[in-house]
Structure formats: C-alpha cells, structure tokens
Design a protein around this motif. Structure first.
Motif, mmCIF file in Angstrom:
data_model
loop_
_atom_site.group_PDB
_atom_site.id
_atom_site.type_symbol
_atom_site.label_atom_id
_atom_site.label_comp_id
_atom_site.label_asym_id
_atom_site.label_seq_id
_atom_site.Cartn_x
_atom_site.Cartn_y
_atom_site.Cartn_z
ATOM 1 N N LEU A 28 26.862 1.748 31.825
ATOM 2 C CA LEU A 28 27.121 0.475 31.175
ATOM 3 C C LEU A 28 27.962 0.664 29.911
ATOM 4 O O LEU A 28 28.876 -0.122 29.637
ATOM 5 N N ASP A 29 27.699 1.711 29.166
ATOM 6 C CA ASP A 29 28.494 1.951 27.952
ATOM 7 C C ASP A 29 29.963 2.187 28.285
ATOM 8 O O ASP A 29 30.873 1.663 27.628
ATOM 9 N N ASN A 30 30.216 2.978 29.344
ATOM 10 C CA ASN A 30 31.600 3.253 29.734
ATOM 11 C C ASN A 30 32.308 1.987 30.217
ATOM 12 O O ASN A 30 33.488 1.741 29.928
ATOM 13 N N VAL A 31 31.567 1.154 30.986
ATOM 14 C CA VAL A 31 32.166 -0.085 31.485
ATOM 15 C C VAL A 31 32.531 -0.996 30.326
ATOM 16 O O VAL A 31 33.618 -1.596 30.268
ATOM 17 N N LEU A 32 31.629 -1.134 29.374
ATOM 18 C CA LEU A 32 31.906 -1.996 28.219
ATOM 19 C C LEU A 32 33.059 -1.442 27.386
ATOM 20 O O LEU A 32 33.908 -2.201 26.887
ATOM 21 N N ASP A 33 33.110 -0.107 27.266
ATOM 22 C CA ASP A 33 34.239 0.494 26.534
ATOM 23 C C ASP A 33 35.559 0.215 27.248
ATOM 24 O O ASP A 33 36.585 -0.081 26.615
ATOM 25 N N ALA A 65 24.809 -1.831 41.242
ATOM 26 C CA ALA A 65 24.060 -2.183 40.031
ATOM 27 C C ALA A 65 23.486 -0.945 39.363
ATOM 28 O O ALA A 65 23.490 -0.835 38.126
ATOM 29 N N ASP A 66 23.008 -0.003 40.176
ATOM 30 C CA ASP A 66 22.464 1.227 39.594
ATOM 31 C C ASP A 66 23.553 1.995 38.852
ATOM 32 O O ASP A 66 23.324 2.503 37.737
ATOM 33 N N ASN A 67 24.782 2.089 39.467
ATOM 34 C CA ASN A 67 25.871 2.809 38.796
ATOM 35 C C ASN A 67 26.298 2.085 37.518
ATOM 36 O O ASN A 67 26.581 2.714 36.496
#
Length: 458
Positions: free
Chosen positions: A347-352, A340-342
């Motif tokens: 979060l921006d990279n994951v959503l991208d 969760a911390d990572n």
C-alpha cells in the motif's frame, strides 16, 4: 382368733420402717451449729412450742415458736447439725404422735444436689401439709360405711388366720420390691412436672378417641388391622428389601464420603465467592433500578419494531436478488482477493506511485503540459544509457591536461539539470539541424533513456 400372726406382721413392718428411717439419715452434715427455718402452714393450731422435728422418724430438732402472718401460720423449726443440709424443695408435714392428739413435725430434706436453705429461709405453703386426724376420719364414717369397714376388717382377719408364716415370707419377698417402688416413686416425684405435661398432652388424644362412643378408636384399630394384614402379605417383599438394604447403605456411605470430599473442595470456592454473594443484594437493587428505567423504553419500542419490520419486508427482495448473485460475487471476490492482498502488502508503494505520478504530470507551460522527471545522474547511469559503440564524453573534467590540451578541452559539457527540472528542453520554433537532439543525445539514446526510466525494454 389367733393374734401371733398379726403381731409378727406388725413387727416386720416396724422393722422395715426403722430400717428405712435409719437409711434416710445416712448422709451426715458437716454443719457445726443449729439452724432455724420457717415452715408456712394454713392451720398450725395443734402445734405447740417444743414439739419434735423428725427426719425419717429420728428427732433432729424442735418447734421454737409459732406466729400468725398474712393469713397463714409460721412455724419456726430449730434444727440440729445432724439434720442439715436442708434443700430448697424440702417438704414439712404435721403428723400425730398417737391417738391422744400430740403432734410432731415430719421433715423431708429434699433432693440432694439442689440449692440448700440458709438460716432463716422459708419452706413455702405449697410444700407443707397437715395429717388428717382420726376424729375427722371417724366423723366421715356413717353407719353403712362403718359396717362395711368392720366387715372388711373381719374378712381380712379371717384370711390371715394361720397364715402368719406366709405373711412373713410375703413381706420378706416384697422388701426388694418395696425398695424398688420407693426408688420408682422418687423418680416419679422428680419427674412430676413431666408426667403432668404428658397427661395434659395425652388427654386431648384420649378424648378424641373416646368420642362418638369409641367409634374413632374402632376406626383406628380397624385401620391398624388392615395395615398389619397388608404388611403380612408383603412380608416376602419386605425381606428382599431388607436383604438389599446393607448394599444400599454401603453405597450411601460411599456417596456420603465422596460428598464430604466434594464439600471440602468446595469450601475454598464458596469462601472466595462469599464477597460476591455479599454484593448480590446491591446488584439486585441496581438491576431493579435498571429494569424500572427500561420499562418506558420497552413501552415505546413497539413503533420502532413495526418500522423495523417494514424495512425488513422492503429489504427482502434485495436480499433475494443478492442471494441469487451470491455465487458470482463469491467467485469475483475470490479472484480479487490476491490483488487486494498484494495492494494491502504494498500500500505504501502504491500511494507513493500515485503521488509521484501526479507530481510528474501536473506541470505545464505556455504551450502544454510537460513531463517532469527527477533524475539522479552519475557516470554509471550515463554510460548505461549510451549505446555500446558510441564513445562516451568525459563529463567530469580531470585535474591535469590530456595530450597537451588545456584542462577543460574536449567536448562541451552538458548542462546539469536544475533541481526538480528535466533533461528534456522545451521545444523551440526554430528548426534544429539534423544530428543530435537538443538533449545532446541521438534519438536512439533518448529512446533508450526513456525505456530505462519508465521500465520499457532495452
């Protein structure tokens, strides 16, 4: 009977009276003309115009006129400047000059320092009196009383016989006491109202103590005796207490000093709090209004509380089960915390990644879905995909011919991808010759390119 002792006694009394009279007019007035005052009497029939007015036996004026007014007699007294000033509490007494019936006015000027009377002012009726005449006294003396008085005078004369010197010494010794008595009577006169109030206040107490034949007083005295006896028995303890009293007083003085310092320090705070305290009344009124508004809600809260209690009872088994699973949940949450911390940090990279993956796989043609890649190509990227032993064609035409060939000679340039397109061509139904793929690359090169783009091993 020898008379010299009596004569000496009477002479001494006359001298003392004269001395008192002379001392009574020691205060001189600065007035320069006569003044007339009015004295009110209940009965002034013996008074005649021209009778003397005396202050301490000294003539200081005369009776100017007499008249009747409103049920009493007004006597006008004309006073010389030496009799002034006359004060508001002055008293006037009608006295006889001798046994022949002649009268004079005895004036007491009053208390120095009080308000002075002006010309024409009145000495009221309560401050005037008439001396009792001798005939009135004799008329009240009947035969038994006369005999008793004669016996008293005879006995008094016998007692003074041959004691003239002793009487003189006694009168001389009594002179200071008489002066002190005169001062005492003056003080008592000034405090007459206070003494009257004291007597009035003491009278109920004395009456209560005298009730029941003095039994209440006896009870009070007995209680006082027991109190004194108990005090005597505790004398040693009283002495020890008194010995500790100075230390206690010192401690109290120190505490009071600290209290004074605290009070001085608290003064600014209290001064700052004063605006808030002035608003306490308004706040209290608002709280009362809020409480009045809250009463209906509290009255209707009982069904809600009963429903909440039922929900809590139903939730108790679930809470018990969750409590049993809480160690596993705690361990799982601890393991998931780094993930969760990572995710939170990237979060921006994951959503991208999710957005771009959807864009890559959502395209399709008449046959099936196809994979869409946005690729920026430069010479370094192309050379990086080719094996080391494969000659790399010159994709960028040069400005001049090489080895005598015209510009643009050499291998055919590869088609550039359309924007948003891909280097992979759609499959065809015709068989392809063996050799390079439709992309112009060998299978090894295509595999290396895919691994390079998707993150595979090279």
């Amino acid at each position: 009977m020898r008379m010299p002792g009596r004569v000496v006694a009477l002479a001494t009394v006359a001298v003392i009276g004269a001395a008192g009279a002379m001392s009574g007019i020691a205060v001189e007035s600065h007035a320069t003309k006569d003044m007339t005052i009015v004295a009110e009497f209940e009965d002034a029939s013996p008074v005649l115009v021209g009778n003397e007015v005396k202050v301490d036996g000294v003539a200081v004026g005369e009776v100017a006129d007499t008249r009747v007014a409103d049920g009493h007699a007004d006597v006008l007294l004309s006073l010389e400047p030496s009799a002034l000033p006359v004060y508001r509490d002055a008293t006037v007494r009608l006295r006889p000059v001798s046994l022949l019936g002649e009268r004079y006015i005895d004036l007491d000027r009053g208390t120095p320092g009080s308000e002075q009377l002006a010309d024409g002012d009145t000495v009221p009726l309560p401050q005037t009196s008439v001396n009792v005449d001798l005939d009135e006294i004799l008329n009240t003396v009947d035969d038994p009383t006369g005999e008793s008085l004669a016996f008293l005078v005879t006995t008094l004369g016998e007692g003074l016989r041959d004691n003239g010197g002793n009487v003189d010494a006694a009168l001389t010794a009594l002179a200071p006491a008489l002066r002190d008595t005169q001062s005492l009577t003056s003080v008592l006169k000034d405090q007459n109202v206070l003494l009257g109030n004291m007597v009035d206040n003491v009278q109920p107490v004395a009456g209560a103590l005298a009730a029941d034949d003095g039994k209440s007083l006896d009870t009070l005295v007995a209680s006082a005796d027991r109190l004194l006896a108990a005090s005597a028995a505790q004398q040693e303890q009283f002495d020890k207490t008194l010995e500790q009293l100075p230390g206690a007083l010192r401690s109290a003085r120190s505490a009071l000093g600290e209290l004074a310092g605290t009070a001085n320090e608290a003064t600014p705070t209290l001064r700052a709090v004063r605006p808030v305290t002035e608003d306490l009344s308004t706040i209290s009124d608002e709280l009362n209004t809020f409480a009045d508004s809250l009463d209906p809600a509290l009255a209707n809260a009982q069904p809600v509380l009963e429903k909440a209690q039922k929900l809590l009872d139903e939730a108790a088994p679930v809470a018990s089960d969750l409590k049993g699973a809480s160690p596993d949940l705690r361990e799982a949450s601890a393991s998931a915390r780094p993930i969760a911390d990572n995710l939170t940090g990237n979060l921006d990279n994951v959503l991208d990644f999710i957005r771009y993956w959807a864009l890559t796989t959502n395209g399709h043609d008449g046959l099936s879905h196809y994979f869409r890649v946005n690729l920026l190509v430069n010479p370094d990227s192309v050379t990086g995909l080719a094996p080391a032993d494969l000659p790399v064609p010159d994709l960028l035409p040069g400005p001049a011919p090489v080895n005598g060939e015209p510009p643009g000679a050499g291998p055919a340039p590869q088609p550039e991808p359309e924007p948003g397109g891909t280097l992979l061509q759609p499959p065809t139904t015709e068989p392809q010759p063996a050799g390079p793929e439709a992309t112009g690359l060998t299978p090894e090169q295509e595999h290396g390119m895919v691994d390079y783009l998707l993150g595979g091993g090279r």
